[in-house]
Every structure is written in structure tokens, then in C-alpha cells.
Design a protein around this motif. Structure first.
Motif, short mmCIF file in Angstrom:
data_model
loop_
_atom_site.label_atom_id
_atom_site.label_comp_id
_atom_site.label_asym_id
_atom_site.label_seq_id
_atom_site.Cartn_x
_atom_site.Cartn_y
_atom_site.Cartn_z
N ARG A 1 11.26 18.70 8.72
CA ARG A 1 12.42 18.90 7.76
C ARG A 1 12.45 17.48 7.17
O ARG A 1 12.83 17.57 5.91
N ILE A 2 12.15 16.53 7.73
CA ILE A 2 12.32 15.00 7.09
C ILE A 2 11.03 15.01 6.02
O ILE A 2 11.38 14.78 4.75
N MET A 3 9.86 15.61 6.12
CA MET A 3 8.89 15.57 5.50
C MET A 3 9.32 16.39 4.20
O MET A 3 8.93 16.09 3.12
N ARG A 4 9.67 17.48 4.40
CA ARG A 4 10.10 18.59 3.20
C ARG A 4 11.00 17.99 2.32
O ARG A 4 10.94 18.18 1.14
N ASP A 5 12.04 17.29 2.87
CA ASP A 5 13.01 16.45 2.08
C ASP A 5 12.36 15.35 0.88
O ASP A 5 12.67 15.09 -0.25
N TYR A 6 11.47 14.82 1.71
CA TYR A 6 10.86 13.43 1.17
C TYR A 6 9.69 13.65 0.07
O TYR A 6 9.62 13.08 -1.00
N MET A 7 8.88 14.73 0.51
CA MET A 7 7.34 14.99 -0.19
C MET A 7 7.71 14.95 -1.75
O MET A 7 7.17 14.54 -2.67
N PRO A 8 8.93 15.70 -2.19
CA PRO A 8 9.05 15.91 -3.92
C PRO A 8 9.31 14.54 -4.40
O PRO A 8 9.25 14.59 -5.64
N ASP B 1 1.09 11.99 -2.08
CA ASP B 1 1.83 10.81 -1.89
C ASP B 1 0.68 9.49 -1.79
O ASP B 1 -0.09 9.33 -0.83
N ALA B 2 0.70 8.95 -2.91
CA ALA B 2 -0.37 7.76 -3.32
C ALA B 2 -0.06 6.74 -2.14
O ALA B 2 -1.09 5.93 -2.14
N ASP B 3 0.99 6.56 -1.47
CA ASP B 3 1.51 5.54 -0.56
C ASP B 3 0.48 5.83 0.82
O ASP B 3 0.38 4.93 1.49
N ARG B 4 -0.08 7.04 0.95
CA ARG B 4 -0.58 7.34 2.34
C ARG B 4 -1.74 8.29 2.22
O ARG B 4 -2.32 8.52 3.17
N THR B 5 -2.48 8.16 1.03
CA THR B 5 -3.58 9.17 1.00
C THR B 5 -4.73 8.29 0.19
O THR B 5 -4.61 7.27 -0.13
N GLY B 6 -5.95 8.64 -0.15
CA GLY B 6 -7.08 8.43 -0.64
C GLY B 6 -8.25 7.78 -0.02
O GLY B 6 -8.32 8.03 1.04
N MET B 7 -8.99 7.04 -0.68
CA MET B 7 -10.30 6.51 -0.49
C MET B 7 -10.14 4.89 0.14
O MET B 7 -11.47 4.83 0.57
N LEU B 8 -9.11 4.33 0.32
CA LEU B 8 -8.92 3.03 1.01
C LEU B 8 -10.26 1.99 0.66
O LEU B 8 -11.19 1.73 1.40
N ASP C 1 -2.16 -4.05 8.45
CA ASP C 1 -1.41 -4.24 7.32
C ASP C 1 -1.19 -3.22 6.42
O ASP C 1 -0.26 -2.91 5.74
N TYR C 2 -2.37 -2.22 6.20
CA TYR C 2 -2.25 -1.08 5.33
C TYR C 2 -1.12 -0.18 5.91
O TYR C 2 -0.28 0.11 5.13
N LEU C 3 -1.28 0.06 7.25
CA LEU C 3 -0.22 0.95 7.86
C LEU C 3 1.10 0.56 7.95
O LEU C 3 2.06 1.10 7.69
N LEU C 4 1.22 -0.92 7.99
CA LEU C 4 2.40 -1.41 7.72
C LEU C 4 3.25 -1.33 6.51
O LEU C 4 4.35 -1.12 6.20
N ASP C 5 2.14 -1.05 5.51
CA ASP C 5 2.85 -1.08 4.08
C ASP C 5 2.95 0.64 3.66
O ASP C 5 3.46 1.03 2.58
N VAL C 6 2.70 1.43 4.68
CA VAL C 6 2.87 2.83 4.56
C VAL C 6 4.28 3.38 4.67
O VAL C 6 4.64 2.93 5.70
N PRO C 7 4.92 3.70 3.78
CA PRO C 7 6.38 3.91 4.05
C PRO C 7 6.57 5.09 5.48
O PRO C 7 5.84 5.69 5.46
N MET C 8 7.62 4.69 6.01
CA MET C 8 7.81 5.45 7.18
C MET C 8 8.39 7.12 6.99
O MET C 8 8.85 7.24 5.89
N TYR C 9 8.14 8.06 8.08
CA TYR C 9 8.80 9.05 7.90
C TYR C 9 10.11 9.14 8.75
O TYR C 9 11.10 9.38 8.37
N PHE C 10 10.02 8.83 10.17
CA PHE C 10 10.81 8.96 11.21
C PHE C 10 10.75 7.94 12.30
O PHE C 10 9.60 7.43 12.40
N SER D 1 12.63 8.27 6.24
CA SER D 1 11.73 8.35 5.14
C SER D 1 11.81 7.29 4.04
O SER D 1 12.90 6.86 3.57
N GLY D 2 10.65 6.76 3.79
CA GLY D 2 10.73 5.66 2.51
C GLY D 2 11.12 4.13 3.02
O GLY D 2 11.05 3.28 2.53
N GLN D 3 11.37 4.06 4.33
CA GLN D 3 11.88 2.75 4.87
C GLN D 3 10.46 2.04 5.59
O GLN D 3 9.38 2.57 5.43
N SER D 4 10.85 0.72 5.85
CA SER D 4 9.26 -0.02 6.13
C SER D 4 9.31 -0.31 7.64
O SER D 4 10.32 -0.85 8.14
#
Length: 454
Positions: free
Chosen positions: A156-163, A234-241, A256-265, A276-279
Motif C-alpha cells: 500500500r505504501i509503495m503503491r502510493d509512492y511509486m507514481p 525510481d532512479a533513487d534505488r535502481t540502475g547500474m551503480l 553510504d549508497y543505501l543511506l541515501d536511498v529514500p525509505m519506504y516504511f 516514504s521519501g524520508q531519510s
């Protein structure tokens, strides 16, 4: 996607504890194991629609039926949403895609038996409910709006945040399926080498396993549309690193990378608190808006690690995340491919020699190009097919040297036969389905549910 972790509720007070969590995954080679996970789409035999969670023919009824085989039910708010048995689990993706997260096993022979046993159990219960299951990378027929949602708090949280962060995240959640393998490392240096090799070669796995050419009943212009979807999730949490290839990369840089990935819950007392979106950095100093004054626990950190979705993911092991879901043989081939490359020293050296001079531009060109072109993507005067052939050669040799044999004396290299056939023909699973679509299927995707069901 993971369920709540079962890590202890130990409070985190220092960043070094996060680094130590990754370091705790180190194992001597004799203890390296193979964990294979795969997802699949359910469908009702009469109308091909995905089953809902509720009802006599729903996903919960399927899970309940599977308990006859010794699976223990896991509940959330009084509803069965997962199963546990022998260090393996059966879980639900957001639209009811059924996932087997296999146990950590010694050989691909064992993991293939595990997969076959699971598919047989599912088939028995599904037949009673007039359901079927299909292995592909993307739902070939139904729209996003026609997909059901499972009653899990994190979804439910991810569904609201993804868009808010991409246009295809909801498709990732509801209409994709993958197969992945989780592999061990001995030291930080071993982890770094394996991470770099597997990240550089992940597009090769994407090409070999490409099997998602249809969207809503028609060709979508891609061979692995599932892979393309990750480019706008979601560019904040995907890709080739890219930082993985930089000097000095190790556990600390990944933390450090993970600490900069916005939270979900944060999951507390059976409740998912929407962060969602918090640090997570704010959480570390007691300043998370949704839980003011509270500090994270190791379980919060374990959960947070599962909310990053790069092409290769580090937890206490490395996860290979580039492949579309598929039939039983390819579910066994994916772990064989990566074990052959990464679990034999000579093979790992050869694989590193193959990719060590890939530039950042070339790595991204491979990642961005294979969803559409797969094996046909040009690369350095040849094609990805040439790269795939070389990678398979290395993997076969690695498995032969590994010499893990079954009761008949076979080593694990025969599990790569299905991939060898794909490279020899130059035709991916997606292209085979497209040929059927334009031929005997008469431009309908409906036959896929019968011809390619488990």
C-alpha cells in the motif's frame, strides 16, 4: 519483494554496525551456497484473468492449499500472505505473483529439485482451483488497472509512492516476474570482484533470458520489457551503480549508497509506518518524521536493504536481478550461469578479464540496449550474442571444474544447455513467442497461457 525480516530488534547506534552487517555475510568457500528465487503469474483457466486474493479460487485459497505439503502459514492482519518450510518461503508480489524464495543449497542439482517440487505442489493445488501459472517477464495480456492488489501493508505504501518517482513503478509491482540467484562471498575483496563482474555482465543475462515482448495483448517493441520498466521506476534505488567500479569501493561505500536511498516504511509492532521519501540518515539520529525520537533497529536496516533495486544487490550476499521469469529449465539455468562464473576462481578471473576494460559508457549502452535488442545489440564490432557465447564458455568450464555431481555422475554444466541453444540459434524466448504470435497464434497472446504454462 521481501516480507518483513526476522532480524533482531537490536537498536542501531553507529554507522559501523551497518557496515558490519554486510561483512557478517562473509563465508569460507566450503560454506558458499546457492539461493534461487522465481516469480510467476497466476491465471484462471476459464477467462485467463489473474486471481484475486479473496474467494474460493483466490490466491489465499492457493496458499492455504499448499499447507498440506508441510508449509506453515504466515499471517498479516489475520490473512495468510506467505508460507515457510525448511528455510524456504512462498510469498506474494503486489498483484499476486507467486514467488518461491528457495533455501540456501549446496548445488544447482538441489535447487532444481527444490524448484521442480514447488512447481509440482503448486500445480496440484492450482488444478483443484482451476488456476494455472505462467513464467514470463511481463504480464502479456492484462492492463495495470485489471491487476489485483494483495493486502500487504508495504505494498500500500509503495503503491502510493511509486507514481511520485517514475511512470512505470506500478507496472514493475503488478506486471513483472523475475528469476534471480543469491550467492556468497568470502571477503570484502571477493565481494567487490564478484559485484563488478556480475554488474558488468548483468545485461548479458537480461539478453539470454529476454521473455517479455507483449503488453496488453500486443507486441511492445521490446524483448525484455520487464528490464525496460526498471529504467523509469525510481532512479533513487535502481540502475547500474557506477560507484561499484570506482577505486576504494567496498562495504562502507555501499552502506553510504543505501543511506541515501529514500525509505519506504518502518515495520513496528505489526504495523507498517509510512516513511516514504524520508531519510534513513535522519532515522539514525532519531529525527524520522513518522517516528520522532525513535532509533532504527537492525530489522529496520534489513528491511531497508530490500527496498533498493539495482541490477545487482548486496545484502549479506549478492543478488543477480537481471533476468525475466521463464519455464522450469531456465529457472535452473540462471543459477548455473552465475555459479559457473563466480564460484570458480579461474572462471571469475576469466570473467573479470572479459569485462574489466568496459567503460562506463559501454556498460550503460549494454544496460539500455538489451531490453529492446537482446542478443542482437551491437557491441565492439560484434554483438551481445558474441559476449553471451564467451560468458557461457567461461561458465561451463567453471561448473565442470566445480564438479558438483548428482547421483548419476552429472556435473552442473548441463543446466546451461538451454542457454547454449539460445546462443547457437541467436533467438531469444521473446523472439520465439513473437514468431508464434505472428504465425500460428494469429496475432493473439491467449495461446501463451496454454502452451507455456507450468
Amino acid at each position: 519483494m521481501s516480507s518483513p525480516s526476522h532480524v533482531a530488534e537490536t537498536p542501531i547506534t553507529d554507522r559501523n554496525e551497518l557496515v558490519a552487517t554486510l561483512a557478517s555475510g562473509e563465508k569460507p568457500k566450503a560454506q558458499w551456497r546457492i539461493g534461487t528465487e522465481h516469480e510467476k503469474f497466476g491465471f484462471r483457466l476459464d477467462d485467463l484473468r489473474p486471481p484475486t486474493f479473496d474467494g474460493e479460487r483466490g490466491i489465499e485459497a492457493l496458499l492455504t492449499g499448499l499447507t498440506r505439503f508441510g508449509w506453515a502459514a504466515v499471517q498479516e492482519n489475520g490473512r495468510t500472505i506467505a508460507l515457510l518450510r525448511d528455510n524456504a518461503s512462498v510469498t506474494l508480489e503486489p498483484a499476486g505473483q507467486l514467488e518461491l524464495s528457495g533455501a540456501a543449497l549446496e548445488s544447482i542439482h538441489q535447487t532444481c529439485v527444490e524448484t521442480g517440487t514447488h512447481l509440482n505442489e503448486v500445480a496440484q493445488v492450482a488444478a483443484e482451483l482451476e488456476l494455472g501459472f505462467l513464467g514470463m517477464g511481463f504480464q502479456p495480456k492484462w492492463t495495470r488497472e485489471e491487476m489485483p492488489w494483495m493486502p500487504k501493508g508495504r505494498y500500500r505504501i509503495m503503491r502510493d509512492y511509486m507514481p511520485k518517482v517514475g511512470s512505470l513503478g506500478l507496472d514493475m509491482m503488478t506486471r513483472t516476474c523475475t528469476v534471480q540467484v543469491n550467492l556468497d562471498y568470502a571477503t570484502e575483496a571477493d565481494m567487490v570482484k564478484k559485484f563488478r563482474v556480475s554488474l558488468a555482465l548483468q545485461p548479458i543475462a537480461t539478453a539470454l533470458f529476454a521473455d517479455s515482448p507483449f503488453t496488453e495483448g500486443k507486441p511492445n517493441g521490446y524483448l525484455s520489457y520487464r528490464s525496460h520498466i526498471w529504467t523509469d521506476t525510481d532512479a533513487d534505488r535502481t540502475g547500474m551503480l557506477d560507484f561499484v567500479f570506482e577505486d576504494g569501493f567496498g562495504y562502507e561505500r555501499y552502506v553510504d549508497y543505501l543511506l541515501d536511498v529514500p525509505m519506504y516504511f518502518s515495520y513496528r509492532d505489526g504495523v507498517y509506518h509510512d516513511a516514504s521519501g524520508q531519510s534513513f540518515r535522519d532515522f539514525m539520529v532519531g529525527k524520522l518524521p513518522v517516528l520522532p525520537g525513535q532509533l532504527p533497529t537492525l530489522r529496520d536496516w534489513s528491511d531497508h536493504m530490500t527496498t533498493a533495486f539495482p541490477e545487482v544487490r548486496l545484502k549479506k550476499y549478492l543478488e543477480m536481478r537481471g533476468a525475466d521469469g521463464g519455464p522450469w529449465a531456465r529457472l535452473c539455468a540462471l543459477p548455473a550461469f552465475w555459479v559457473g562464473l563466480l564460484y570458480d576462481d579461474a572462471a571469475l578471473d576469466a570473467a573479470w578479464d572479459l569485462v574489466r576494460d568496459f567503460s562506463l559508457v559501454e556498460r550503460h549502452a549494454l544496460r539500455d540496449g538489451v531490453p529492446k535488442h537482446a542478443l542482437n545489440l551491437p557491441f565492439r564490432g560484434g554483438t551481445v550474442r558474441d559476449l553471451a557465447a564467451e560468458a557461457l564458455k567461461i561458465a561451463v568450464a567453471g561448473l565442470k571444474r566445480r564438479a558438483a555431481r548428482n547421483a548419476d555422475g552429472q556435473d552442473e554444466s548441463h543446466f546451461l544447455d538451454v542457454l547454449q541453444e539460445i546462443v547457437a540459434s541467436g533467438i531469444t524466448p521473446a523472439e520465439r513467442k513473437l514468431a508464434l504470435y505472428h504465425g500460428e497464434w494469429n496475432q493473439s497472446v491467449d495461446p501463451v497461457f496454454k502452451q507455456f504454462a507450468y
